[in-house]
Design a protein around this motif. Structure first.
Motif, PDB file in Angstrom:
ATOM      1  N   PHE A  43      -4.804  13.067  -2.085  1.00 33.22           N
ATOM      2  CA  PHE A  43      -5.147  12.100  -0.525  1.00 33.22           C
ATOM      3  C   PHE A  43      -5.843  12.923   0.301  1.00 33.22           C
ATOM      4  O   PHE A  43      -5.908  14.123   0.475  1.00 33.22           O
ATOM      5  CB  PHE A  43      -3.776  11.331   0.153  1.00 33.22           C
ATOM      6  CG  PHE A  43      -3.179  10.243  -0.822  1.00 33.22           C
ATOM      7  CD1 PHE A  43      -3.842   9.044  -0.792  1.00 33.22           C
ATOM      8  CD2 PHE A  43      -2.063  10.457  -1.574  1.00 33.22           C
ATOM      9  CE1 PHE A  43      -3.068   8.048  -1.488  1.00 33.22           C
ATOM     10  CE2 PHE A  43      -1.707   9.684  -2.498  1.00 33.22           C
ATOM     11  CZ  PHE A  43      -1.987   8.135  -2.427  1.00 33.22           C
ATOM     12  N   TYR A  89       0.883  -1.281  -0.054  1.00 35.30           N
ATOM     13  CA  TYR A  89       0.044  -0.092   0.015  1.00 35.30           C
ATOM     14  C   TYR A  89       0.914   1.543   0.132  1.00 35.30           C
ATOM     15  O   TYR A  89       1.923   1.375   0.748  1.00 35.30           O
ATOM     16  CB  TYR A  89      -0.900  -0.204   1.174  1.00 35.30           C
ATOM     17  CG  TYR A  89      -1.780   1.313   1.339  1.00 35.30           C
ATOM     18  CD1 TYR A  89      -2.761   1.627   0.371  1.00 35.30           C
ATOM     19  CD2 TYR A  89      -1.572   2.138   2.359  1.00 35.30           C
ATOM     20  CE1 TYR A  89      -3.544   2.472   0.508  1.00 35.30           C
ATOM     21  CE2 TYR A  89      -2.368   3.413   2.418  1.00 35.30           C
ATOM     22  CZ  TYR A  89      -3.327   3.768   1.547  1.00 35.30           C
ATOM     23  OH  TYR A  89      -4.229   4.520   1.627  1.00 35.30           O
ATOM     24  N   ARG A  90       0.632   2.161  -0.769  1.00 35.78           N
ATOM     25  CA  ARG A  90       1.272   3.462  -0.951  1.00 35.78           C
ATOM     26  C   ARG A  90       2.729   3.099  -0.964  1.00 35.78           C
ATOM     27  O   ARG A  90       3.186   3.951  -0.230  1.00 35.78           O
ATOM     28  CB  ARG A  90       0.891   4.365   0.042  1.00 35.78           C
ATOM     29  CG  ARG A  90      -0.711   4.821  -0.250  1.00 35.78           C
ATOM     30  CD  ARG A  90      -1.178   6.026   0.890  1.00 35.78           C
ATOM     31  NE  ARG A  90      -0.362   7.038   0.833  1.00 35.78           N
ATOM     32  CZ  ARG A  90      -0.738   8.140   1.366  1.00 35.78           C
ATOM     33  NH1 ARG A  90      -1.621   8.235   2.351  1.00 35.78           N
ATOM     34  NH2 ARG A  90      -0.014   9.353   1.306  1.00 35.78           N
ATOM     35  N   SER A 142      -1.406  13.457  -8.209  1.00 37.86           N
ATOM     36  CA  SER A 142      -2.284  12.282  -8.325  1.00 37.86           C
ATOM     37  C   SER A 142      -2.670  11.491  -7.209  1.00 37.86           C
ATOM     38  O   SER A 142      -1.879  11.902  -6.050  1.00 37.86           O
ATOM     39  CB  SER A 142      -1.476  11.167  -9.184  1.00 37.86           C
ATOM     40  OG  SER A 142      -0.356  10.712  -8.684  1.00 37.86           O
ATOM     41  N   GLY A 143      -3.429  10.876  -7.264  1.00 37.28           N
ATOM     42  CA  GLY A 143      -4.033   9.818  -6.010  1.00 37.28           C
ATOM     43  C   GLY A 143      -5.514   9.644  -6.160  1.00 37.28           C
ATOM     44  O   GLY A 143      -5.963  10.001  -7.189  1.00 37.28           O
ATOM     45  N   PRO A 144      -5.999   8.835  -5.052  1.00 43.03           N
ATOM     46  CA  PRO A 144      -7.435   8.427  -5.181  1.00 43.03           C
ATOM     47  C   PRO A 144      -8.433   9.609  -5.222  1.00 43.03           C
ATOM     48  O   PRO A 144      -9.522   9.226  -5.733  1.00 43.03           O
ATOM     49  CB  PRO A 144      -7.639   7.461  -3.896  1.00 43.03           C
ATOM     50  CG  PRO A 144      -6.319   8.189  -2.939  1.00 43.03           C
ATOM     51  CD  PRO A 144      -5.232   8.444  -3.653  1.00 43.03           C
ATOM     52  N   LYS A 145      -7.947  10.903  -4.855  1.00 44.30           N
ATOM     53  CA  LYS A 145      -9.153  11.869  -4.802  1.00 44.30           C
ATOM     54  C   LYS A 145      -9.013  12.642  -6.149  1.00 44.30           C
ATOM     55  O   LYS A 145      -9.878  13.693  -6.228  1.00 44.30           O
ATOM     56  CB  LYS A 145      -8.847  12.872  -3.605  1.00 44.30           C
ATOM     57  CG  LYS A 145      -8.819  12.393  -2.060  1.00 44.30           C
ATOM     58  CD  LYS A 145     -10.494  12.127  -1.992  1.00 44.30           C
ATOM     59  CE  LYS A 145     -10.625  11.634  -0.645  1.00 44.30           C
ATOM     60  NZ  LYS A 145     -12.021  11.578  -0.198  1.00 44.30           N
TER      61      LYS A 145
END
Length: 501
Positions: free
Chosen positions: A222, A68-69, A251-254
């Motif tokens: 994030f 993860y990450r 960039s990221g999940p959001k």
């Protein structure tokens, strides 16, 4: 005194970030000061094995499973054979780990103590105390740091947080901030300015009411970076200020939520999404704006706001963690980590720029004087001297006013003992049940070390050749001599050239 140092962390290039930049810059400056430094991290896409970076900096990319990450799967013991091989090959004396959530870092410190090596830990983050993830992380950190030689934190807020989380003696924790290479983050005006021109910049030119102001955001998208606050604030800021636009990189999940908000409010012509950018491209993005917005919910230091100020941007940031310690008040506009307050703080910053109340053209030279990686390397080197016994605890903690406390809890001269029984005593005090579990882990780790010494003897491990080091002092003296005799050399060369003709 030169040392052989190994930096261990899951987070390193090609992934961009503050921790990654810190490790690279610190390692480079330590090499410049005559030390040998290698970096050990997990394999990234397209990067495995051993790589050499600028200045002879060697990086080991160990093939471990990432969960993860960019954090590798914690195995506790399976990393030990590889760790031991690298440490013996490179003749490492000091193991320096970075990051509370890095499995490589925490396991390396445990194995290093088993092998009788000096250890240093640098904490770059803040964590809470209430949720389940923080409780488990803090317990693990307490286990590892019970037997570490010294701890470094990047801000005073980070130090308080780490001392409470790991139940540490505050005297064994130093505060050494991050820094920036100011030369790599110059405002646009510096590109055309004569480097020998020393006159002070002129007064700021107020922006007219119809001039466009660009707000820059460069961040991982994030939750903890305040992306939700950013998503909520952007439409309100743009509705209130018609001549404002945004440039957002990261960039990221959001990212999906951000894109949907822009489409829903039809803001495509006023918000530019660049996606992930390389660290060497950050300056080119920043100099396109006048304001840097940093809505983070938690931050131990915030290197990016120093980079933004060095580029001549007025910083709007949340008053959380160690951020208030980073920049002086005239460079920042603080806000609470709330949507309404971020909108108001951004409005105040826009108004100040339009009225010419902020001297952003002076920020670069001020930041250059405040932060230097050379200074960070010198202070880190002093920590190495302290844990190696080169400095007495009184010299190491001069001005602290509590050197006796250090010596009482850390032994003579403040140096940790490697004796197994002494280590077990320190781990046993970590909790009623956890202390026994930690002692069991240390005993197993020690037995594994004995087995490795028997079945994989050191004599079978080849010693790596060191990268040839530059004699910086000799080169500097040579450059000075050349500059003094430059005119004479030029005359000699020209006369010889005429004779050849």
């Amino acid at each position: 005194m030169p040392y052989n140092i190994a930096m261990f962390c899951d987070f390193f290039f090609p992934q961009p970030g503050g921790v990654e930049s810190h490790i690279y810059q610190l390692s480079s400056k330590l090499i410049d000061r005559g030390h040998k430094v290698v970096i050990v991290t997990h394999a990234y896409a397209g990067r495995t094995g051993v790589r050499y970076l600028t200045n002879g900096l060697k990086v080991y990319h160990v093939p471990f499973f990432v969960i993860y990450r960019e954090t590798s799967f914690p195995t506790v013991f399976s990393f030990f054979p590889i760790f031991r091989n690298i440490v013996i090959r490179e003749q490492i004396e000091i193991v320096h780990g970075h990051g509370s959530l890095s499995s490589f870092c925490l396991e390396a410190i445990l194995h290093a103590r088993t092998m009788g090596l000096r250890t240093v830990f640098t904490d770059h983050s803040l964590f809470g105390f209430a949720d389940a993830a923080s409780i488990l992380t803090n317990k693990l950190l307490k286990f590892i740091l019970s037997d570490v030689d010294h701890v470094i934190c990047v801000s005073h807020t980070c130090k308080e947080n780490t001392v409470l989380r790991a139940s540490l003696d505050p005297l064994m924790v130093s505060v050494i901030p991050n820094a920036v290479v100011a030369e790599n983050f110059r405002p646009l005006s510096y590109t055309s300015r004569d480097p020998h021109h020393r006159s002070a910049p002129g007064p700021p030119q107020p922006l007219g009411p119809h001039d466009t102001i660009t707000i820059v955001v460069i961040s991982r998208l994030f939750y903890n970076k305040g992306t939700d606050l950013l998503i909520a604030a952007i439409p309100r800021i743009l509705a209130t200020h018609p001549n404002v636009r945004f440039i957002i990189a990261g960039s990221g999940p959001k990212a999906i939520d951000l894109e949907q908000t822009i489409e829903r409010n039809v803001l495509q012509d006023r918000v530019s999404l660049l996606g992930p950018v390389r660290h060497e491209e950050v300056r080119d993005v920043m100099v396109q704006g006048q304001i840097y917005l940093h809505p983070s919910l938690t931050e131990a230091f915030g290197t990016v706001i120093v980079e933004a100020a060095s580029c001549g941007l007025y910083v709007v940031c949340t008053r959380v963690g160690g951020i208030p310690e980073v920049l002086p008040s005239h460079m920042t506009e603080f806000a609470k980590p709330e949507e309404d307050d971020i909108v108001e703080a951004t409005g105040r910053a826009i108004a100040k720029l339009r009225e010419g109340k902020v001297r952003t053209e002076l920020f670069h030279n001020q930041v250059k004087q405040m932060y230097s990686w050379t200074d960070v390397a010198q202070r880190t080197e002093r920590v190495y001297d302290g844990i190696s016994g080169v400095l007495s605890h009184d010299d190491f903690y001069q001005g602290a006013g509590a050197g006796g406390g250090w010596s009482a809890t850390r032994g003579r001269a403040g140096i940790q003992s490697f004796a197994l029984i002494e280590r077990l005593k320190r781990y046993y005090g970590c909790g009623i049940w956890a202390g026994k579990l930690f002692c069991l882990c240390v005993i197993v780790d020690y037995l594994l070390y004995v087995l490795l010494e028997i079945f994989a003897p050191r004599s079978h491990i080849d010693i790596a050749r060191n990268w040839p080091q530059k004699d910086l002092k000799a080169e500097k003296e040579k450059d000075m001599d050349s500059s003094k005799d430059g005119s004479g050399i030029g005359r000699k060369r020209s006369s010889r050239h005429r004779r050849e003709k």
